[in-house]
Motif scaffolding. Structure first.
Motif, PDB file in Angstrom:
ATOM      1  N   ARG A  38      50.966  72.697  38.586  1.00 41.90           N
ATOM      2  CA  ARG A  38      51.683  73.243  37.429  1.00 41.90           C
ATOM      3  C   ARG A  38      51.790  74.767  37.510  1.00 41.90           C
ATOM      4  O   ARG A  38      52.857  75.339  37.267  1.00 41.90           O
ATOM      5  CB  ARG A  38      51.017  72.822  36.115  1.00 41.90           C
ATOM      6  N   GLN A  65      52.827  60.911  37.637  1.00 47.19           N
ATOM      7  CA  GLN A  65      52.317  62.194  37.175  1.00 47.19           C
ATOM      8  C   GLN A  65      52.925  63.345  37.972  1.00 47.19           C
ATOM      9  O   GLN A  65      53.280  64.376  37.402  1.00 47.19           O
ATOM     10  CB  GLN A  65      50.800  62.243  37.258  1.00 47.19           C
ATOM     11  N   TRP A  72      55.150  67.821  31.317  1.00 45.96           N
ATOM     12  CA  TRP A  72      53.970  67.109  30.820  1.00 45.96           C
ATOM     13  C   TRP A  72      53.934  67.004  29.296  1.00 45.96           C
ATOM     14  O   TRP A  72      53.481  65.998  28.755  1.00 45.96           O
ATOM     15  CB  TRP A  72      52.685  67.747  31.345  1.00 45.96           C
ATOM     16  N   GLU A  73      54.430  68.021  28.595  1.00 41.65           N
ATOM     17  CA  GLU A  73      54.373  67.983  27.128  1.00 41.65           C
ATOM     18  C   GLU A  73      55.221  66.851  26.551  1.00 41.65           C
ATOM     19  O   GLU A  73      54.864  66.277  25.524  1.00 41.65           O
ATOM     20  CB  GLU A  73      54.837  69.316  26.536  1.00 41.65           C
ATOM     21  N   GLU A  76      54.859  61.582  27.172  1.00 40.11           N
ATOM     22  CA  GLU A  76      53.860  60.852  26.392  1.00 40.11           C
ATOM     23  C   GLU A  76      53.339  59.656  27.177  1.00 40.11           C
ATOM     24  O   GLU A  76      54.107  58.940  27.826  1.00 40.11           O
ATOM     25  CB  GLU A  76      54.491  60.367  25.082  1.00 40.11           C
ATOM     26  N   PHE A  79      49.932  61.531  30.753  1.00 37.93           N
ATOM     27  CA  PHE A  79      48.759  62.389  30.920  1.00 37.93           C
ATOM     28  C   PHE A  79      47.825  62.165  29.745  1.00 37.93           C
ATOM     29  O   PHE A  79      48.275  62.110  28.593  1.00 37.93           O
ATOM     30  CB  PHE A  79      49.174  63.866  30.982  1.00 37.93           C
ATOM     31  N   ASP A  80      46.525  62.032  30.033  1.00 33.35           N
ATOM     32  CA  ASP A  80      45.577  61.849  28.936  1.00 33.35           C
ATOM     33  C   ASP A  80      45.308  63.187  28.241  1.00 33.35           C
ATOM     34  O   ASP A  80      45.800  64.239  28.673  1.00 33.35           O
ATOM     35  CB  ASP A  80      44.293  61.168  29.421  1.00 33.35           C
ATOM     36  N   GLU A  81      44.558  63.146  27.165  1.00 32.86           N
ATOM     37  CA  GLU A  81      44.322  64.353  26.365  1.00 32.86           C
ATOM     38  C   GLU A  81      43.603  65.446  27.155  1.00 32.86           C
ATOM     39  O   GLU A  81      43.896  66.633  26.995  1.00 32.86           O
ATOM     40  CB  GLU A  81      43.548  64.005  25.091  1.00 32.86           C
ATOM     41  N   GLU A  83      43.752  65.942  30.453  1.00 31.53           N
ATOM     42  CA  GLU A  83      44.748  66.505  31.376  1.00 31.53           C
ATOM     43  C   GLU A  83      45.725  67.417  30.637  1.00 31.53           C
ATOM     44  O   GLU A  83      46.059  68.502  31.122  1.00 31.53           O
ATOM     45  CB  GLU A  83      45.513  65.373  32.074  1.00 31.53           C
ATOM     46  N   ARG A  84      46.154  66.991  29.457  1.00 26.84           N
ATOM     47  CA  ARG A  84      47.088  67.790  28.665  1.00 26.84           C
ATOM     48  C   ARG A  84      46.456  69.123  28.254  1.00 26.84           C
ATOM     49  O   ARG A  84      47.108  70.165  28.287  1.00 26.84           O
ATOM     50  CB  ARG A  84      47.565  66.992  27.449  1.00 26.84           C
ATOM     51  N   LEU A  87      46.414  71.323  31.346  1.00 25.46           N
ATOM     52  CA  LEU A  87      47.757  71.814  31.678  1.00 25.46           C
ATOM     53  C   LEU A  87      48.223  72.888  30.685  1.00 25.46           C
ATOM     54  O   LEU A  87      48.828  73.881  31.084  1.00 25.46           O
ATOM     55  CB  LEU A  87      48.744  70.647  31.741  1.00 25.46           C
ATOM     56  N   ALA A  88      47.893  72.706  29.414  1.00 23.81           N
ATOM     57  CA  ALA A  88      48.244  73.726  28.417  1.00 23.81           C
ATOM     58  C   ALA A  88      47.519  75.038  28.706  1.00 23.81           C
ATOM     59  O   ALA A  88      48.123  76.123  28.642  1.00 23.81           O
ATOM     60  CB  ALA A  88      47.910  73.231  27.007  1.00 23.81           C
TER      61      ALA A  88
END
Length: 147
Positions: A38, A65, A72-73, A76, A79-81, A83-84, A87-88
């Motif tokens: 990313r 993935q 990724w945003e 839905e 990506f699990d929480e 991973e999210r 990435l954020a």
């Protein structure tokens, strides 16, 4: 050409050591590859994308993935929480448009990673941003990575 050939040998070793330590401390090779992919997308680093997409596949990251990490945003259920959150934080540290990482982004990451893993995650983002800048500045094309 190896990654260390584009820098002074000692600087290259130091960046490689930082990358390796951060990945090891994070303790999740697949997540580490998603993070560096990313950041490399954001920094337009073709060399690093080429290398880390190959490594991600070796570490079992799904093609779905890999196909959707840039979005990724909106992806839905892909990506699990955890991973999210990673990435954020990766985007926030990479871009720093506000001059800092937003409190909510940091707090969300801190809920998913203990202090040590969070420090390693940030270290990993810093490391790949360094590599991206070196490879882009030196105009190193993709395809030169050899495992």
């Amino acid at each position: 050409m190896s990654r260390t050939d584009v820098l002074d040998r000692e600087v290259g070793r130091a960046l490689s050591a930082l990358s390796a330590a951060a990945k090891m401390g994070l303790g999740d090779a697949a997540l580490a590859e998603l993070v560096v992919i990313r950041a490399s997308q954001l920094n337009h680093c073709a060399f690093c994308l080429d290398m880390h997409l190959a490594l991600a596949r070796e570490h079992g990251v799904s093609e779905k993935q890999l196909d959707l990490v840039a979005a990724w945003e909106e992806a839905e259920g892909v990506f699990d929480e955890r991973e999210r959150a990673a990435l954020a934080l990766t985007e926030a540290v990479t871009v720093l448009t506000e001059g800092f990482v937003a409190d909510d982004v940091y707090a969300t990451a801190a809920r998913h990673f203990d202090e040590g893993r969070l420090a390693h995650l940030i270290g990993l983002v810093v490391a790949i941003n360094n590599w991206n800048r070196v490879m882009v500045a030196r105009r190193i094309p993709p395809g030169g990575y050899r495992p």
